[in-house]
Design a protein around this motif. Structure first.
Motif, PDB file in Angstrom:
ATOM      1  N   MET A 136       0.820  -1.208   0.000  1.00  0.00           N
ATOM      2  CA  MET A 136       0.000   0.000   0.000  1.00  0.00           C
ATOM      3  C   MET A 136       0.854   1.257   0.000  1.00  0.00           C
ATOM      4  O   MET A 136       0.499   2.273  -0.613  1.00  0.00           O
ATOM      5  N   ALA A 137       2.003   1.222   0.685  1.00  0.00           N
ATOM      6  CA  ALA A 137       2.872   2.393   0.765  1.00  0.00           C
ATOM      7  C   ALA A 137       3.318   2.844  -0.620  1.00  0.00           C
ATOM      8  O   ALA A 137       3.340   4.041  -0.926  1.00  0.00           O
ATOM      9  N   LEU A 138       3.672   1.891  -1.465  1.00  0.00           N
ATOM     10  CA  LEU A 138       4.063   2.234  -2.831  1.00  0.00           C
ATOM     11  C   LEU A 138       2.853   2.617  -3.668  1.00  0.00           C
ATOM     12  O   LEU A 138       2.871   3.624  -4.384  1.00  0.00           O
ATOM     13  N   ALA A 139       1.800   1.839  -3.568  1.00  0.00           N
ATOM     14  CA  ALA A 139       0.630   2.070  -4.414  1.00  0.00           C
ATOM     15  C   ALA A 139      -0.008   3.425  -4.150  1.00  0.00           C
ATOM     16  O   ALA A 139      -0.531   4.059  -5.077  1.00  0.00           O
ATOM     17  N   ALA A 140       0.019   3.901  -2.886  1.00  0.00           N
ATOM     18  CA  ALA A 140      -0.623   5.175  -2.564  1.00  0.00           C
ATOM     19  C   ALA A 140      -0.001   6.323  -3.338  1.00  0.00           C
ATOM     20  O   ALA A 140      -0.707   7.182  -3.896  1.00  0.00           O
ATOM     21  N   GLY A 141       1.335   6.367  -3.394  1.00  0.00           N
ATOM     22  CA  GLY A 141       1.997   7.430  -4.142  1.00  0.00           C
ATOM     23  C   GLY A 141       1.748   7.325  -5.638  1.00  0.00           C
ATOM     24  O   GLY A 141       1.473   8.326  -6.310  1.00  0.00           O
ATOM     25  N   VAL A 142       1.834   6.103  -6.175  1.00  0.00           N
ATOM     26  CA  VAL A 142       1.603   5.897  -7.603  1.00  0.00           C
ATOM     27  C   VAL A 142       0.151   6.226  -7.961  1.00  0.00           C
ATOM     28  O   VAL A 142      -0.129   6.850  -8.991  1.00  0.00           O
ATOM     29  N   THR A 147       3.203   9.930   1.729  1.00  0.00           N
ATOM     30  CA  THR A 147       4.168   9.459   2.736  1.00  0.00           C
ATOM     31  C   THR A 147       4.080  10.296   3.998  1.00  0.00           C
ATOM     32  O   THR A 147       4.140   9.772   5.119  1.00  0.00           O
ATOM     33  N   PHE A 148       3.914  11.612   3.833  1.00  0.00           N
ATOM     34  CA  PHE A 148       3.808  12.492   5.001  1.00  0.00           C
ATOM     35  C   PHE A 148       2.584  12.135   5.842  1.00  0.00           C
ATOM     36  O   PHE A 148       2.647  12.136   7.071  1.00  0.00           O
ATOM     37  N   CYS A 149       1.472  11.830   5.182  1.00  0.00           N
ATOM     38  CA  CYS A 149       0.248  11.497   5.926  1.00  0.00           C
ATOM     39  C   CYS A 149       0.454  10.267   6.804  1.00  0.00           C
ATOM     40  O   CYS A 149      -0.059  10.206   7.929  1.00  0.00           O
ATOM     41  N   VAL A 150       1.209   9.300   6.315  1.00  0.00           N
ATOM     42  CA  VAL A 150       1.449   8.089   7.094  1.00  0.00           C
ATOM     43  C   VAL A 150       2.403   8.357   8.251  1.00  0.00           C
ATOM     44  O   VAL A 150       2.243   7.815   9.348  1.00  0.00           O
ATOM     45  N   TRP A 151       3.398   9.218   8.025  1.00  0.00           N
ATOM     46  CA  TRP A 151       4.424   9.453   9.038  1.00  0.00           C
ATOM     47  C   TRP A 151       4.052  10.529  10.056  1.00  0.00           C
ATOM     48  O   TRP A 151       4.556  10.513  11.185  1.00  0.00           O
ATOM     49  N   ALA A 152       3.187  11.459   9.696  1.00  0.00           N
ATOM     50  CA  ALA A 152       2.880  12.584  10.594  1.00  0.00           C
ATOM     51  C   ALA A 152       2.385  12.146  11.977  1.00  0.00           C
ATOM     52  O   ALA A 152       2.802  12.719  12.990  1.00  0.00           O
ATOM     53  N   ILE A 200     -10.036  11.514   0.051  1.00  0.00           N
ATOM     54  CA  ILE A 200     -10.381  10.299   0.808  1.00  0.00           C
ATOM     55  C   ILE A 200      -9.113   9.498   1.088  1.00  0.00           C
ATOM     56  O   ILE A 200      -8.923   8.971   2.193  1.00  0.00           O
ATOM     57  N   LEU A 201      -8.239   9.404   0.096  1.00  0.00           N
ATOM     58  CA  LEU A 201      -6.987   8.672   0.275  1.00  0.00           C
ATOM     59  C   LEU A 201      -6.137   9.307   1.368  1.00  0.00           C
ATOM     60  O   LEU A 201      -5.572   8.610   2.217  1.00  0.00           O
ATOM     61  N   PHE A 202      -6.065  10.640   1.392  1.00  0.00           N
ATOM     62  CA  PHE A 202      -5.245  11.320   2.405  1.00  0.00           C
ATOM     63  C   PHE A 202      -5.809  11.101   3.810  1.00  0.00           C
ATOM     64  O   PHE A 202      -5.056  10.906   4.767  1.00  0.00           O
ATOM     65  N   VAL A 203      -7.141  11.141   3.941  1.00  0.00           N
ATOM     66  CA  VAL A 203      -7.757  10.905   5.254  1.00  0.00           C
ATOM     67  C   VAL A 203      -7.465   9.483   5.722  1.00  0.00           C
ATOM     68  O   VAL A 203      -7.080   9.242   6.878  1.00  0.00           O
ATOM     69  N   VAL A 204      -7.642   8.529   4.818  1.00  0.00           N
ATOM     70  CA  VAL A 204      -7.410   7.129   5.177  1.00  0.00           C
ATOM     71  C   VAL A 204      -5.952   6.908   5.547  1.00  0.00           C
ATOM     72  O   VAL A 204      -5.639   6.221   6.528  1.00  0.00           O
ATOM     73  N   LEU A 205      -5.021   7.510   4.819  1.00  0.00           N
ATOM     74  CA  LEU A 205      -3.600   7.322   5.109  1.00  0.00           C
ATOM     75  C   LEU A 205      -3.220   7.938   6.451  1.00  0.00           C
ATOM     76  O   LEU A 205      -2.364   7.406   7.173  1.00  0.00           O
ATOM     77  N   THR A 206      -3.848   9.052   6.824  1.00  0.00           N
ATOM     78  CA  THR A 206      -3.576   9.654   8.136  1.00  0.00           C
ATOM     79  C   THR A 206      -4.063   8.736   9.250  1.00  0.00           C
ATOM     80  O   THR A 206      -3.374   8.530  10.261  1.00  0.00           O
ATOM     81  N   LEU A 207      -5.258   8.173   9.071  1.00  0.00           N
ATOM     82  CA  LEU A 207      -5.756   7.186  10.038  1.00  0.00           C
ATOM     83  C   LEU A 207      -4.870   5.941  10.042  1.00  0.00           C
ATOM     84  O   LEU A 207      -4.644   5.325  11.090  1.00  0.00           O
ATOM     85  N   TYR A 208      -4.371   5.595   8.886  1.00  0.00           N
ATOM     86  CA  TYR A 208      -3.467   4.461   8.737  1.00  0.00           C
ATOM     87  C   TYR A 208      -2.222   4.682   9.600  1.00  0.00           C
ATOM     88  O   TYR A 208      -1.788   3.793  10.348  1.00  0.00           O
ATOM     89  N   GLY A 209      -1.627   5.879   9.486  1.00  0.00           N
ATOM     90  CA  GLY A 209      -0.439   6.186  10.275  1.00  0.00           C
ATOM     91  C   GLY A 209      -0.718   6.204  11.761  1.00  0.00           C
ATOM     92  O   GLY A 209       0.101   5.745  12.569  1.00  0.00           O
ATOM     93  N   THR A 210      -1.897   6.718  12.144  1.00  0.00           N
ATOM     94  CA  THR A 210      -2.268   6.746  13.564  1.00  0.00           C
ATOM     95  C   THR A 210      -2.400   5.338  14.118  1.00  0.00           C
ATOM     96  O   THR A 210      -1.909   5.029  15.219  1.00  0.00           O
TER      97      THR A 210
END
Length: 425
Positions: A31-37, A53-58, A104-114
């Motif tokens: 998913m980490a690669l696919a999200a950016g692509v 990547t920032f959304c996952v790491w923040a 939607i992808l950015f929101v999900v990735l932020t929750l993903y990182g949390t």
């Protein structure tokens, strides 16, 4: 005193735990690669692709606060329900079909990182209850091996899946891996006493207890600071990899993938033998040796030779995980049980936040200085961090920092949890 990986893998709890780590790690790496692509293909924007990547790491910056939740409930149910929750959270990605829906992808990735921060904190605490102290170094090393092994395989398969079926297929695969991980954690048998009722403290005050414990334990604090410095250097090293490939080796950008693969192999190998080494030397010595190996690898990348740079990549891959394994093993061993989620999350924040900052700083510095100057300077900083690790006494003999009244030392709870696990088989 030999390799303890066999004994670790024969443990029922460890087998299910590592199964969960491998399955969820596969989905996360894909998913980490696919999200950016996916973002790039929908928007055409490089900056928005980098933002994934920032959304996952923040959320790692909020580690002490998020980790507090892992100390307010039993860790095994928390792992199960968080993994199931993430499977559900990923489902809205099935609706993303245009650039207008990319939010939607950015929101999900932020929750993903949390959730990743929360899962790491709960896992660290659960390991202390389920794995005997003498085998935790082996376990943490094998966990590192499992994670790095997935990073070698999953991105390629994720990219192939994205090309064939699109980002929604990768999101669905990731959701399935979360469900499978939850099932694996459900089979773990461990005795977890119910957390004591929370005192009338604000959430931030409870988080501060974990920060305070880590800050006032000299050995843990020194290990974490050395790890933070090393991860900062790793960020500078990562930022310079394309300059090494282009200006140094005169190879196409795709050759960076070869360097990353060799680095991953180095991490897999050190993970297999970390436990045996940690039984022979103190954590601080193991960490210092790994950081020094990493420092030499970073410095060697200035030499314009493919064999040398490949060797340097293997050294970086083998050296970098040492301080991470040493720090987490020490945290699990000396931290009181009721603080372990907060302390582990705080340590993770301090360890990994510098990497993201240094990646950005390194990109800017490369516009001002030659990459060779940057690498030599980074290697020097890492060597200084290795020297700092050797100062002071060993965590095995050093007294622990003050803990809240009534807390139970992790090693005691680990023994109780191990005995209970044996009884419940």
């Amino acid at each position: 005193m030999g390799w303890g990986g066999g004994r670790v893998l024969r443990d029922r709890n460890v087998a299910f735990y590592l199964s969960g780590v491998v399955v969820s790690g596969f989905g996360s790496s894909a998913m980490a690669l696919a999200a950016g692509v996916w973002t790039k293909s929908l928007t055409g924007s490089d900056s928005l692709a980098a933002l994934t990547t920032f959304c996952v790491w923040a959320p790692v910056l909020l580690g002490p606060l998020i980790g507090t939740l892992a100390d307010r409930t039993r860790r095994r149910p928390l792992l199960i329900w968080t993994n199931l929750g993430m499977a559900v959270i990923l489902l809205p990605l099935l609706a993303v079909r245009s650039s207008d829906q990319i939010w939607i992808l950015f929101v999900v990735l932020t929750l993903y990182g949390t959730s990743s921060v929360l899962l790491d904190a709960a896992e660290a605490a659960l390991v202390a209850a389920a794995v005997p102290e003498t085998l935790r170094g082996d376990f943490n090393g094998l966990r590192m091996t499992a994670n790095e092994g997935m990073k070698l395989i999953a991105p390629l398969l994720g990219a192939l899946l994205f090309v064939q079926f699109g980002g929604r297929a990768v999101a669905l695969l990731d959701a399935v891996t979360f469900v499978l991980a939850a099932l694996a954690f459900a089979f773990i048998r461990v005795s977890e006493p119910a957390p004591r009722p929370a005192r009338t403290q604000r959430w931030s005050a409870q988080a501060a207890e974990g920060i305070r414990y880590l800050r006032h334990h000299p050995v843990l604090w020194r290990l974490v600071l050395a790890g933070a410095a090393t991860m900062g250097v790793a960020g500078l090293n990562g930022a310079s990899v394309y300059a090494v490939v282009d200006a140094g080796l005169h190879r196409p950008p795709a050759f960076a993938g070869v360097l990353y693969a060799v680095q991953g192999v180095g991490s897999v190998v050190i993970g297999l033998f970390a436990g045996a080494l940690l039984r022979r030397v103190p954590e601080r010595v193991f960490a210092a040796a790994g950081i020094m190996l990493f420092a030499l690898g970073v410095a060697l990348r200035v030499i314009p030779s493919v064999p040398v740079v490949l060797l340097a990549s293997a050294m970086i891959g083998a050296g970098l995980p040492c301080v991470l394994i040493a720090a987490m093993t020490a945290v699990q061993r000396v931290t009181p049980g009721e603080l372990l989620g907060r302390v582990a999350a705080t340590a993770s924040t301090l360890l990994f936040a510098p990497n993201a900052v240094a990646l950005a700083a390194g990109a800017g510095l490369l516009a001002l200085v030659d990459h060779r100057v940057l690498l030599v300077g980074a290697g020097t900083v890492a060597a200084a961090a290795a020297a700092g690790c050797l100062l002071g006494s060993d965590a095995r003999t050093h007294g622990a920092a003050p803990a809240p009244e009534g807390s139970v030392p992790v090693q005691d709870r680990g023994a109780e949890g191990s005995e209970a696990a044996q009884d419940s088989r």
